[in-house]
Design a protein around this motif. Sequence first.
Motif, PDB file in Angstrom:
ATOM      1  N   ALA A 237      18.613  52.260   7.611  1.00  0.00           N
ATOM      2  CA  ALA A 237      18.165  52.791   6.346  1.00  0.00           C
ATOM      3  C   ALA A 237      17.618  54.010   6.949  1.00  0.00           C
ATOM      4  CB  ALA A 237      16.938  52.076   6.569  1.00  0.00           C
ATOM      5  N   THR A 238      17.402  55.377   6.518  1.00  0.00           N
ATOM      6  CA  THR A 238      17.578  56.254   6.742  1.00  0.00           C
ATOM      7  C   THR A 238      15.494  56.422   6.735  1.00  0.00           C
ATOM      8  OG1 THR A 238      19.429  56.541   5.670  1.00  0.00           O
ATOM      9  CG2 THR A 238      17.318  58.990   6.456  1.00  0.00           C
ATOM     10  N   PHE A 239      15.367  57.371   8.060  1.00  0.00           N
ATOM     11  CA  PHE A 239      13.842  57.106   8.186  1.00  0.00           C
ATOM     12  C   PHE A 239      13.458  58.576   8.342  1.00  0.00           C
ATOM     13  CE2 PHE A 239      14.909  52.827   9.144  1.00  0.00           C
ATOM     14  CZ  PHE A 239      13.556  52.204   8.695  1.00  0.00           C
ATOM     15  N   SER A 240      12.040  59.424   7.880  1.00  0.00           N
ATOM     16  CA  SER A 240      12.054  60.380   7.950  1.00  0.00           C
ATOM     17  C   SER A 240      10.657  60.183   9.460  1.00  0.00           C
ATOM     18  CB  SER A 240      11.272  61.085   7.215  1.00  0.00           C
ATOM     19  OG  SER A 240      11.804  61.457   5.522  1.00  0.00           O
ATOM     20  N   THR A 241      11.631  60.208  10.359  1.00  0.00           N
ATOM     21  CA  THR A 241      10.921  60.140  11.446  1.00  0.00           C
ATOM     22  C   THR A 241      11.690  60.568  13.413  1.00  0.00           C
ATOM     23  OG1 THR A 241       9.501  58.539  13.140  1.00  0.00           O
ATOM     24  CG2 THR A 241      11.871  57.586  11.845  1.00  0.00           C
ATOM     25  N   PRO A 242      10.896  60.875  14.044  1.00  0.00           N
ATOM     26  CA  PRO A 242      11.563  61.472  15.281  1.00  0.00           C
ATOM     27  C   PRO A 242      12.518  60.036  15.996  1.00  0.00           C
ATOM     28  CG  PRO A 242       9.388  63.099  15.099  1.00  0.00           C
ATOM     29  CD  PRO A 242       9.408  61.598  14.049  1.00  0.00           C
ATOM     30  N   ALA A 243      11.381  59.589  16.408  1.00  0.00           N
ATOM     31  CA  ALA A 243      12.548  58.356  17.014  1.00  0.00           C
ATOM     32  C   ALA A 243      11.697  57.165  16.673  1.00  0.00           C
ATOM     33  CB  ALA A 243      11.467  58.940  18.450  1.00  0.00           C
ATOM     34  N   VAL A 244      12.496  55.986  16.930  1.00  0.00           N
ATOM     35  CA  VAL A 244      12.640  54.821  15.946  1.00  0.00           C
ATOM     36  C   VAL A 244      12.426  53.754  17.485  1.00  0.00           C
ATOM     37  CG1 VAL A 244      12.779  53.009  14.966  1.00  0.00           C
ATOM     38  CG2 VAL A 244      12.712  54.437  13.479  1.00  0.00           C
ATOM     39  N   LEU A 245      12.146  52.514  18.064  1.00  0.00           N
ATOM     40  CA  LEU A 245      11.874  51.517  18.375  1.00  0.00           C
ATOM     41  C   LEU A 245      11.919  50.110  18.013  1.00  0.00           C
ATOM     42  CD1 LEU A 245      12.654  50.807  21.380  1.00  0.00           C
ATOM     43  CD2 LEU A 245       9.639  50.059  21.608  1.00  0.00           C
ATOM     44  N   ILE A 246      13.486  50.030  17.900  1.00  0.00           N
ATOM     45  CA  ILE A 246      13.623  48.544  17.212  1.00  0.00           C
ATOM     46  C   ILE A 246      13.420  47.091  18.148  1.00  0.00           C
ATOM     47  CG2 ILE A 246      14.333  46.897  15.393  1.00  0.00           C
ATOM     48  CD1 ILE A 246      15.918  49.686  14.614  1.00  0.00           C
TER      49      ILE A 246
ATOM     50  N   THR B 261      25.384  58.276  16.218  1.00  0.00           N
ATOM     51  CA  THR B 261      25.076  58.350  14.796  1.00  0.00           C
ATOM     52  C   THR B 261      25.377  59.916  15.153  1.00  0.00           C
ATOM     53  OG1 THR B 261      22.694  58.684  14.712  1.00  0.00           O
ATOM     54  CG2 THR B 261      24.254  56.846  15.358  1.00  0.00           C
ATOM     55  N   THR B 262      25.345  60.403  13.342  1.00  0.00           N
ATOM     56  CA  THR B 262      25.801  62.048  12.639  1.00  0.00           C
ATOM     57  C   THR B 262      24.135  62.680  13.573  1.00  0.00           C
ATOM     58  OG1 THR B 262      24.645  61.488  10.995  1.00  0.00           O
ATOM     59  CG2 THR B 262      27.607  61.293  11.297  1.00  0.00           C
ATOM     60  N   ASP B 263      23.224  61.898  13.754  1.00  0.00           N
ATOM     61  CA  ASP B 263      22.212  62.640  13.973  1.00  0.00           C
ATOM     62  C   ASP B 263      21.486  62.461  14.574  1.00  0.00           C
ATOM     63  OD1 ASP B 263      20.988  60.867  13.080  1.00  0.00           O
ATOM     64  OD2 ASP B 263      20.255  61.375  10.538  1.00  0.00           O
ATOM     65  N   ALA B 264      21.298  61.426  15.779  1.00  0.00           N
ATOM     66  CA  ALA B 264      20.806  60.427  16.163  1.00  0.00           C
ATOM     67  C   ALA B 264      21.630  60.193  18.136  1.00  0.00           C
ATOM     68  CB  ALA B 264      20.286  59.834  15.810  1.00  0.00           C
TER      69      ALA B 264
ATOM     70  N   ALA C 230      13.404  66.077   8.148  1.00  0.00           N
ATOM     71  CA  ALA C 230      14.696  65.616   8.701  1.00  0.00           C
ATOM     72  C   ALA C 230      15.223  64.420   8.895  1.00  0.00           C
ATOM     73  CB  ALA C 230      14.758  66.435  10.019  1.00  0.00           C
ATOM     74  N   SER C 231      16.418  63.825   8.808  1.00  0.00           N
ATOM     75  CA  SER C 231      15.546  62.466   8.484  1.00  0.00           C
ATOM     76  C   SER C 231      16.323  61.732   9.483  1.00  0.00           C
ATOM     77  CB  SER C 231      16.700  61.415   7.319  1.00  0.00           C
ATOM     78  OG  SER C 231      18.529  62.567   7.216  1.00  0.00           O
ATOM     79  N   LEU C 232      16.383  60.586   9.847  1.00  0.00           N
ATOM     80  CA  LEU C 232      16.791  59.791  10.522  1.00  0.00           C
ATOM     81  C   LEU C 232      17.660  58.424  10.384  1.00  0.00           C
ATOM     82  CD1 LEU C 232      17.224  59.009  13.877  1.00  0.00           C
ATOM     83  CD2 LEU C 232      14.709  58.358  13.890  1.00  0.00           C
ATOM     84  N   ALA C 233      19.306  58.331  10.126  1.00  0.00           N
ATOM     85  CA  ALA C 233      19.498  56.680  10.261  1.00  0.00           C
ATOM     86  C   ALA C 233      19.663  56.156  11.214  1.00  0.00           C
ATOM     87  CB  ALA C 233      21.232  57.275   9.708  1.00  0.00           C
ATOM     88  N   VAL C 234      18.865  54.896  11.247  1.00  0.00           N
ATOM     89  CA  VAL C 234      18.862  54.117  12.339  1.00  0.00           C
ATOM     90  C   VAL C 234      20.016  52.700  11.907  1.00  0.00           C
ATOM     91  CG1 VAL C 234      17.047  52.552  13.062  1.00  0.00           C
ATOM     92  CG2 VAL C 234      15.794  54.353  12.066  1.00  0.00           C
ATOM     93  N   PRO C 235      20.598  52.711  13.003  1.00  0.00           N
ATOM     94  CA  PRO C 235      21.706  51.604  12.799  1.00  0.00           C
ATOM     95  C   PRO C 235      21.853  50.181  12.807  1.00  0.00           C
ATOM     96  CG  PRO C 235      22.320  53.334  14.613  1.00  0.00           C
ATOM     97  CD  PRO C 235      20.830  53.346  14.072  1.00  0.00           C
TER      98      PRO C 235
END
Length: 475
Positions: A21-30, A464-467, A268-273
């Motif tokens: 998914a793509t999120f508008s957040t600087p960082a994600v912890l899954i 990834t392309t942005d992270a 800015a978007s963030l694509a999360v694998p």
Amino acid sequence: MAALWTCTLLCGVLAATVAQATFSTPAVLILGPEVIKERLTQELQDHNATAVLQQLPLLSAMREESSRRSFLLSGLLDTILRHVVWLKITSASIPQLQLQLSAQDQELVVKIPLDLVAGLNTPLVKSMVELHLQSEVQAHVTATASPAGPALLVLSDCFNRQGSLRISLLRKLSFSTNLIEKQVTSLLMPALPRLVKTQLCPVIQAAFEDTYAGFLRLVRAPIPLSPGGLLFDLLSSAIEDSAIQLNLQAKLLDSQREVTNWLNDTSASLAVPALGSAPFSFVLRQDVLNAVVAALFPPGKLAVQLDYVLPDLAGELKSGIKGINEQAAGKLDRTQLVKLQTRKTPQLLLSQGGAQATQLIVLDLFPTNKAQRPLFTLGIEAKSEAQFYLQGDRLALNFNNISIDRIKLMNSDMKLFNPELLKDILSRILESTLLSTENGKLRTGIPMLMVKALGYESATLSLTTDALVLTPADS
């Protein structure tokens, strides 16, 4: 020896992973099911859940249940209960927890199995009668919006799953024993779920709250930089594919712990694998990495006496200038000075094939260290390979192979000339002076204590392309 994982070696792994998914957040912890189960299991142990089970007042609960029955049936059960002089859970365990995605949106089902042995004494039987009780508690974890802050995760609807309670004798003793077991079972079937609801579910609730609070403490722990630091905070919590997802904002602090940069840009978007089989993944958006690089070395100046530091390159530069203007080359002596000024900090550009860093540089060449005017001033747009790697528990970055994309003559005190003629030698000077200085500041790296805090010894990096994506190495 520090373990080294370059981005280019891992691009094939990322290519096989479809963005979730793509999120508008600087960082994600899954946090995947494995991590959640491990932490919740530990919290249940810390909250003495098995001790609570062993102290469940079975006999009094059965007597209460007997009083609810009809008069005739109650009298029969009271007769049985009068012959039960002792009833207690002698052993209790909670086998492996299970997690699954609920049919409801943004909800996770936690299944907590119970394995109990209860002993009862009665004058009707010479030895203790042992009953095996097996059941399953279910609780739902949901993401709830909060008007006063970010969406949080809460645990609710804790109950014994209907039909999950099974009671059996561990060993057959006699007809009277079987009769007692049958009557005791008829009372325990409704009584035990009520006990679990009132006495165990609050413990499960507290254990989950502490588990969730521990995850939040983990992401909110300051990451020291030199100078200043990087700080994450919760934007929202979500449930995605049996995993907990913590969407984070970030901010940079100076040495006085004052905020210098809020990284909460939602454009800015963030694509999360997809998490896949990894226990967890920590995803940092490109602009967070750029902000960290900017904090480690802001725009600055560097002066180098080439003849003393890089005599071979000094000779090549003088020969190159001689081919343009022999008179100007004659003005260069052993104190010739190259001054470099970075107009901006390096900007990272990430892709699955690797990473690049671009920067703007102004280069002045002074014929001597006493000269007031440079022989020439050049504006340079340069790029280099950016290589991320893990060194112990630190995320480090190194710049390699600088090259000049564009070069412009901004000022000349000798005559107008085509600066492309000096491009190769200037590239080598920049690599030996500017890059070595920048890499020296980057070499200390950024502490990434999250990996060990979650119970893993090492990690791998991928792009990834942005992270940048961090996952355990032994997942």
